[in-house]
Structure formats: C-alpha cells, structure tokens
Design an enzyme around this catalytic site. Structure first.
Site, short mmCIF file in Angstrom:
data_model
loop_
_atom_site.label_atom_id
_atom_site.label_comp_id
_atom_site.label_asym_id
_atom_site.label_seq_id
_atom_site.Cartn_x
_atom_site.Cartn_y
_atom_site.Cartn_z
CG MET A 101 -1.98 1.10 1.14
SD MET A 101 -3.20 0.94 2.47
CE MET A 101 -4.60 1.78 1.71
CB CYS A 102 1.34 3.91 -2.42
SG CYS A 102 2.19 5.49 -2.62
#
Length: 325
Positions: A259-260
């Site tokens: 996840m960014c």
C-alpha cells in the site's frame, strides 16, 4: 577435608573480590557522571544522536557533549531537549527565539509580566527535516522553554562512538513504544479495525482486519492487512500491505499487496506519528482513494475516467476475495 575448606574459602574470597571490583567500577562511573552533571548543569551531559534528522552536521551514533550554563540559546545553536512525557532526547537546531533579539549588540526586547509570550522561548528544527519541530513537542506546546525543556547545548562530539548505545536504546525504546501502542489499539481499536499480533512472540508484525467502509465498493468485505514495524521504529516508518486481494489504485495488484501511503515515505515520516493514525488513514483510502499518488496507474486512470466500471470491478473482487461464503 582441610584442603577442601581452604579451596572453598579461596573461591568465596575471589567471588567477593570480583563483586567489590564491579561495585567500585559502577560507583566510580556514577560519581563521574554526577560530577559532569554538576559542572555542566545538565541532567544528561553526554548523549548519543539517535536519528538522521541533523545530517550532515551529526550522524546517528555520534556522541555529543553538552553544556547547560548559558543563560540563553542563540539562533543557529544546536540544543538537546526532552519533550514532556517522552524519554528520547532530540538533537535539533534553534531557528527562532522569543523574545526576538534586536540589533548588532543583541539587546533583548523587554517582556512585561502580562505578556502572553514567555521570555527565552525557542523553536527548533532538524537540518535534514522539512518542517520545524512543533509536531514533536508535547500536546498544546508551540515552543520550548529554555529552562524547563533544554538538556543542554552541544559543545563537542565524537563521531560514531555511541553506535552500540543506539542499538540498545532504540531496540528497548522501540519495544516499549510498540507494546504501548498495541495495548491502546487492542483495548480501544478505531472503528472498523481489529488488531492482533501475527505471532505472539513477535512484536514487530501485526495482523489487521479492516471492514470495508459503508458507501464504498468494499462495503461488507473484511480485508486482512499486514503491518510490519522496523526495529528502528519510531525513527523509521512501518510498512502496510494487503494480504486480502483488493482492486485499488493505491495497492499493488500482485501477491505483495503493498500500500502506498504518503505519510509512510521515509522523507515524510515523523517519529511522533501514531500507528492508530496510520491504520485509520489506510482505511480512509478504501473510501476515498488517492489516484494522484497511485501505485497502479491503470486502476487510477479508470477511477478518474470511468468510476462506475472501477466500482463494479472493486465490488466483484470484494465478493470474491473479502467476503467469506
């Protein structure tokens, strides 16, 4: 028989001598430390740099020698301070003082007793940080007080000498901080989030369950998330990844499910950030993705240009992977 007693007495005397020698070393070190504290007027006359926020001036592991007998701290001076309620000393530079200093002779402005600005207040910042330290200070605190918060000003240093201390301090401090945050999150978890350890013997890896927010295409889905903390936490950010597959522009569409999150980037992470906030922000992205900060460009483009189709696929994936039959 006599030889046995003689040998036992000899061993006892040797053991007592070793204990006394060890006690002498400890007492000598304690007296030296207290002597330095009196001379420098600092509660901690020697500290170790624990983070890279002052690079290139100081590196992690540098040993700093402090002096705390100056009446005030000047702009540009490097000081060590303790934040109320936190045990980790912070080494940063003074970037502003209150009251302001005027003229070449450094005449201090008069401050009346009724003034809302106390005298000799400081604002600090790490040379390697983008913003000042206001987010690091105690809740409701905008400035440091010279007498109450400053441990001392840096007057000398030895490079890399304290790196062993760093490893011990950071590891112990990291475990204490993680255990405290885990207790808070398990005792009073944020809405839609459940937290537990992936392995009872490992504080550094958490198993998270997130409910899909109502009104989003992920509603009624339960998503398993893995949070991994580095041993240098809170000085380095955790990583967040989805174990459950999810169709989302901010999550990689592969087995890693990374996840960014902008707040978890190395140059944006702040040691004062809490894991509860990280998890709440991660869940909020399920409701409102950030296509401008995407790791899956194709999904981000679809989210912007064909929202209906994006939501159809996201709901399909949610039914397939996140809703147990």
């Amino acid at each position: 028989m006599l030889s046995f007693l003689s040998s036992s007495l000899s061993n006892t005397r040797q053991s007592l001598a070793q204990v006394l020698n060890f006690a002498l070393v400890l007492s000598t070190a304690f007296m030296l430390w207290k002597g330095l504290s009196v001379v420098t007027a600092s509660s901690s006359p020697i500290v170790v740099v624990l983070s890279g926020s002052m690079e290139p001036a100081f590196q992690r592991g540098d040993l700093l020698f402090l002096w705390n007998r100056s009446l005030r701290a000047e702009i540009g001076e490097i000081v060590v301070y303790n934040v109320k309620g936190k045990d980790i000393p912070i080494v940063h530079r003074v970037v502003r003082t209150f009251p302001e200093v005027e003229g070449r002779h450094k005449t201090v402005k008069a401050v009346s007793e009724s003034s809302p600005t106390p005298p000799n207040m400081l604002l600090t910042k790490g040379d390697n940080n983008v913003a000042d330290d206001t987010e690091l200070y105690a809740h409701g605190q905008d400035f440091l007080h010279r007498e109450e918060d400053i441990v001392g000003s840096v007057r000398g240093y030895m490079p890399m000498v304290g790196y062993v201390t760093i490893m011990l301090t950071v590891t112990m401090g990291s475990q204490k901080r993680i255990a405290k945050e885990l207790a808070e999150l398990t005792g009073s978890p944020p809405a839609g989030i459940t937290v537990e350890l992936a392995n009872e013997d490992n504080l550094y890896e958490w198993k998270i369950f997130m409910d899909g927010p109502e009104g989003s295409p992920f509603h009624k889905g339960i998503f398993q998330v893995k949070l991994v903390l580095p041993t240098e936490y809170p000085f380095k950010p955790p990583t967040v990844s989805f174990v459950t597959k999810i169709y989302h522009p901010n999550v990689t569409n592969d087995d890693k499910g990374s996840m960014c999150l902008g707040m978890l980037k190395a140059d944006e992470w702040k040691p004062s950030s809490r894991l509860a906030v990280v998890l709440q922000f991660a869940r909020s992205l399920l409701e409102e993705p950030m296509p401008d900060d995407a790791v899956e460009g194709r999904i981000a483009e679809q989210y912007r240009e064909d929202r209906k189709r994006y939501e159809e696929i996201a709901r399909e994936w949610t039914r397939k992977y996140a809703i147990s039959s």
